[in-house]
Design an enzyme around this catalytic site. Structure first.
Site, short mmCIF file in Angstrom:
data_model
loop_
_atom_site.label_atom_id
_atom_site.label_comp_id
_atom_site.label_asym_id
_atom_site.label_seq_id
_atom_site.Cartn_x
_atom_site.Cartn_y
_atom_site.Cartn_z
N LEU A 64 59.52 116.33 29.28
CA LEU A 64 58.15 116.31 29.75
C LEU A 64 57.33 117.26 28.88
O LEU A 64 57.84 118.28 28.41
CB LEU A 64 58.05 116.80 31.21
CG LEU A 64 58.62 115.91 32.32
CD1 LEU A 64 58.49 116.62 33.67
CD2 LEU A 64 57.93 114.56 32.37
N ASP A 65 56.06 116.92 28.65
CA ASP A 65 55.19 117.84 27.93
C ASP A 65 55.12 119.17 28.69
O ASP A 65 55.27 119.22 29.92
CB ASP A 65 53.78 117.27 27.82
CG ASP A 65 53.71 116.02 26.96
OD1 ASP A 65 54.64 115.80 26.17
OD2 ASP A 65 52.72 115.28 27.09
N ARG A 66 54.82 120.21 27.95
CA ARG A 66 54.71 121.53 28.55
C ARG A 66 53.68 121.55 29.69
O ARG A 66 53.89 122.16 30.73
CB ARG A 66 54.32 122.55 27.48
CG ARG A 66 54.16 123.97 27.99
CD ARG A 66 53.74 124.91 26.88
NE ARG A 66 53.49 126.25 27.38
CZ ARG A 66 53.04 127.26 26.64
NH1 ARG A 66 52.79 127.07 25.35
NH2 ARG A 66 52.84 128.45 27.17
N THR A 122 52.71 119.07 31.55
CA THR A 122 53.02 118.13 32.62
C THR A 122 54.04 118.73 33.58
O THR A 122 55.04 119.30 33.16
CB THR A 122 53.57 116.81 32.04
OG1 THR A 122 52.63 116.27 31.12
CG2 THR A 122 53.83 115.80 33.14
#
Length: 325
Positions: A150-152, A154
């Site tokens: 997951l993106d940081r 998100t």
């Protein structure tokens, strides 16, 4: 015969030792196995001892591409190891925060609700990421690897394998579209597209600074995102989003491409929208990995895990709802 180092040498040198391959280690290439085991040894040195036959599997020479089998015995010759400074331990409060985010755990799988702002790996100015914190909290765990990312910015559900066999099985599910990934997102503007399938191809660039930028481009990889409206407000719309592919920044780029960027997105979003939504308490990217459906690799039972929105995002929705009156 093992040769001893001169007394004045301070470079550690491990002697000949043997490793019996367990079932969880099977399937790895011998070169990748050695790179993992011989931390601090240059890859060129590892390939050299393989070519010279100093590494043996079941007393025989092997090529770098040989895949290990359960029960194999690997002989590793004496080899100098570079000394590395002891890595600092992560702060206990970060470990405690991550432990509190765990939703499910058994002998082979860990599922957690990743907080916003926590990267999955350290780097780019971050001393510790999620995986480093997990390994620090479980120093005796033989295996901990991310199943996906997951993106940081998100938040939400993330799978971590505690066995190599579980990682392989879950990766097969990902490749076969057997894992369903549902998100909750707030997007700018009033959504008027109904249920919308977006299939614009995505092309990833990495800038000289190391920053990743993704854009819609025919040269890119295929991508498929499903958007479904849940509720609409004056300034934004609350959406259910399902991913059918897993491209970098996929939801964020697709949402921006169709004119409704994710609220709070500083990279692909609209500054005016982000500024206006701050009055409703939005201080971060409103993108949350809400639900995961998959088959448990050990029991073969269906899993359906939900991570509700945190209080911060929930308060933003409440404020938007109140603003309708």
């Amino acid at each position: 015969m093992n040769t001893k180092l001169p007394a004045h040498s301070d470079t550690p040198r491990q002697g000949v030792h043997f490793i019996d391959i367990e079932p969880e280690q099977a399937g790895q290439r011998i070169d990748n196995f050695l790179i993992t085991k011989l931390k601090g040894v240059p890859k060129s040195r590892i390939y050299r001892i393989l070519r010279k036959g100093e590494v043996r599997v079941n007393k025989g020479r092997c090529k770098p591409e040989y895949r290990l089998k359960a029960g194999d015995q690997v002989r590793i010759p004496p080899i100098r190891m570079e000394e590395k400074p002891t890595a600092p331990a992560p702060p206990q409060f970060q470990i405690d925060r991550l432990e509190a985010a765990i939703l499910f755990e058994d002998k082979g799988l860990l599922i957690l609700n990743k907080p916003c702002g926590l990267a999955v790996h350290g780097g780019s100015g971050l001393s510790f990421g999620l995986i480093e914190l997990l390994r620090a909290s479980r120093p005796t765990a033989p295996y901990l690897e991310l199943v996906h990312r997951l993106d940081r910015e998100t938040s939400g559900l993330l799978l971590v394998a505690k066995k190599r066999s579980y990682l392989r099985a879950l990766h097969e599910q990902l490749r076969g579209d057997s894992i369903r990934k549902h998100y909750r997102a707030l997007v700018c503007g009033q959504w008027d597209l109904g249920t919308h399938h977006e299939r614009a191809p995505l092309y990833k660039n990495t800038l000289s600074s190391g920053e990743r930028i993704v854009r819609v481009d025919e040269r890119g990889k295929s991508a498929h995102t499903l958007f479904k409206p849940i509720s609409r407000f004056k300034a934004a719309s609350y959406m259910e989003v399902e991913l059918f592919t897993g491209r970098t920044h996929q939801i964020r780029v697709h949402a921006a491409h169709i004119g409704h960027p994710v609220a709070g997105d500083e990279k692909y979003g609209k500054q005016v929208c982000n500024r206006d939504l701050k009055q409703y308490g939005l201080k971060r990217l409103f993108l949350h990995a809400y639900r995961l459906e998959f088959t448990h690799p050990g029991s073969n039972q269906p899993m359906d895990i939900i991570a509700p929105l945190d209080n911060e995002l929930g308060a933003v929705l409440d404020a938007l709802e109140a603003g309708q009156a």
